[in-house]
Enzyme design. Sequence first.
Site, PDB file in Angstrom:
ATOM      1  CB  SER A 147      -1.106  -0.158   1.440  1.00 34.12           C
ATOM      2  OG  SER A 147      -1.972   0.830   1.151  1.00 34.12           O
ATOM      3  CG  ASP A 224      -7.330  -3.397  -2.149  1.00 30.98           C
ATOM      4  OD1 ASP A 224      -7.823  -2.559  -1.466  1.00 30.98           O
ATOM      5  OD2 ASP A 224      -6.006  -3.446  -1.993  1.00 30.98           O
ATOM      6  CG  HIS A 256      -5.576  -2.640   1.209  1.00 32.78           C
ATOM      7  ND1 HIS A 256      -5.186  -2.303  -0.148  1.00 32.78           N
ATOM      8  CD2 HIS A 256      -4.879  -1.766   1.934  1.00 32.78           C
ATOM      9  CE1 HIS A 256      -3.939  -1.392   0.085  1.00 32.78           C
ATOM     10  NE2 HIS A 256      -4.032  -0.883   1.339  1.00 32.78           N
TER      11      HIS A 256
END
Lengths: 278, 278
Positions: A147, A224, A256
């Site tokens: 991320s 996600d 995610h």
Amino acid sequence: MQLLQKNKCFDGEQRTYQIESACLKGSSKFAVFLPSQALAGQQCAALFYLAGLTCTEETFVIKAHAQRLAAQLGLILISPDTSPRGDDVEQGDSWDIGQGAGFYLNATQAPWAEHFKMEDFLIQELYPLLLQELPILEQSIGIFGHSMGGHGALTLAWKYPEKFSSVSAFAPICAPIQCPWGQKAFSQYLGTDQSSWTQHDATELVKSKGALFSEVLVDQGLDDQFYSQLNPALFKSACDVAGQKISLREHAGYDHGYFFIQSFIDDHLQFHALQLQK
Amino acid sequence: MQLLQKNKCFDGEQRTYQIESACLKGSSKFAVFLPSQALAGQQCAALFYLAGLTCTEETFVIKAHAQRLAAQLGLILISPDTSPRGDDVEQGDSWDIGQGAGFYLNATQAPWAEHFKMEDFLIQELYPLLLQELPILEQSIGIFGHSMGGHGALTLAWKYPEKFSSVSAFAPICAPIQCPWGQKAFSQYLGTDQSSWTQHDATELVKSKGALFSEVLVDQGLDDQFYSQLNPALFKSACDVAGQKISLREHAGYDHGYFFIQSFIDDHLQFHALQLQK
């Protein structure tokens, strides 16, 4: 480097260190997994892992489940904190800015510029220190992340290809200047003059610097919850245009979080081990 | 069973459920890993994992790193909470009594007896409910655990051998009536009449009930900071006298935590898978 904790793990050691950082103007923690090969004095390949928003140096250690295969492959794993910390460090008004949200760059704007120098900390301070203190093979260092940390891994790899020989990412923020998280962080850390932003955007860096790695691995879950922040297609498109080989793997049903990461962590370690042995 | 969360993981699903428990007089959470085989409707072997002091249903899920091999072996993993919870549940005056420290027994003494019925909860309530709700092979259910949960696994296996076909433990409290943790918990939960204590002491149960399993696997770190609470030698001695085959593996340098557990979790899953296939 002050050793805060060590635990035997797969015949190696999981350690937590703290250093006083000149860049960050304060203390910073980071975690290191040393496989048994390193404990026995053998020079080993090493991977820097950069974590995402709200995470610390502990997150990867506990949740990514990387130690088993790293022990087998003889990889050193290094996971820094995600931002400067401390009472004198700006907290930020929400979880996507300030402490826990350093975005792996050097802030130039008040009130952030005083402490938020994560890029310099990692590249100028932690990297050479660990080369000196740990049995790391200098030409066999890779970087990966998740991320915000995937953004960090891709941008730092493209900015410092002499320091990193392999790069991969889980659900990275691929084009921060085109998503709300990145726009918020960059406008606060770097100011509203967007000309400086492109130096911290993986997609823009690939456009300007071209193909630098033999291959890049990116895993992305299709369930996600932050998919709209990530823009993997923009990054892949820039790679394709630049002739940068990329394996963008899209996984149905994965979200995610670290249940996604643990499911594919072995593939990333194998990918780096292979790249770093070349 | 109310599904609170689910995340795809190794092509299976990591889930968190909550139920209203009649035994505990309140709601209780537990986690379940379902391998892809179970999601596809195949009946699978299942393992109950009981965690240690201060832990919750989350600890095993995050820290034990069991999902990878469970997915491969087609094992369902079930991890309950370690005690009743809630504002109306006695908190306890320290971390080794009360919430987070249920010791997997039925308390008979005030103020604990109202809610602290973990043995009945697991055996009379959760076990049959999960047999009904999940694709579990009824004759292929094992139990394992860590520390207080290792005590729970060993004692419940010896008390209910018709329910559990395999048993193992990490650093279990092997003889609670002979250590401070056990003496404190048992005197508060069961009262000072020690005749009832032996029913909740793995070493005493082996002495009274004899050999019940084809083999028991126990892993113990030799740098365990709580070693004096655990008494593995007493349990092994009772097993040897009873003719109960036991593999007590002592590991130099390993401590009491989950870095130890993750280092040997695969061996436990393999052990159970083998036992449950017999």
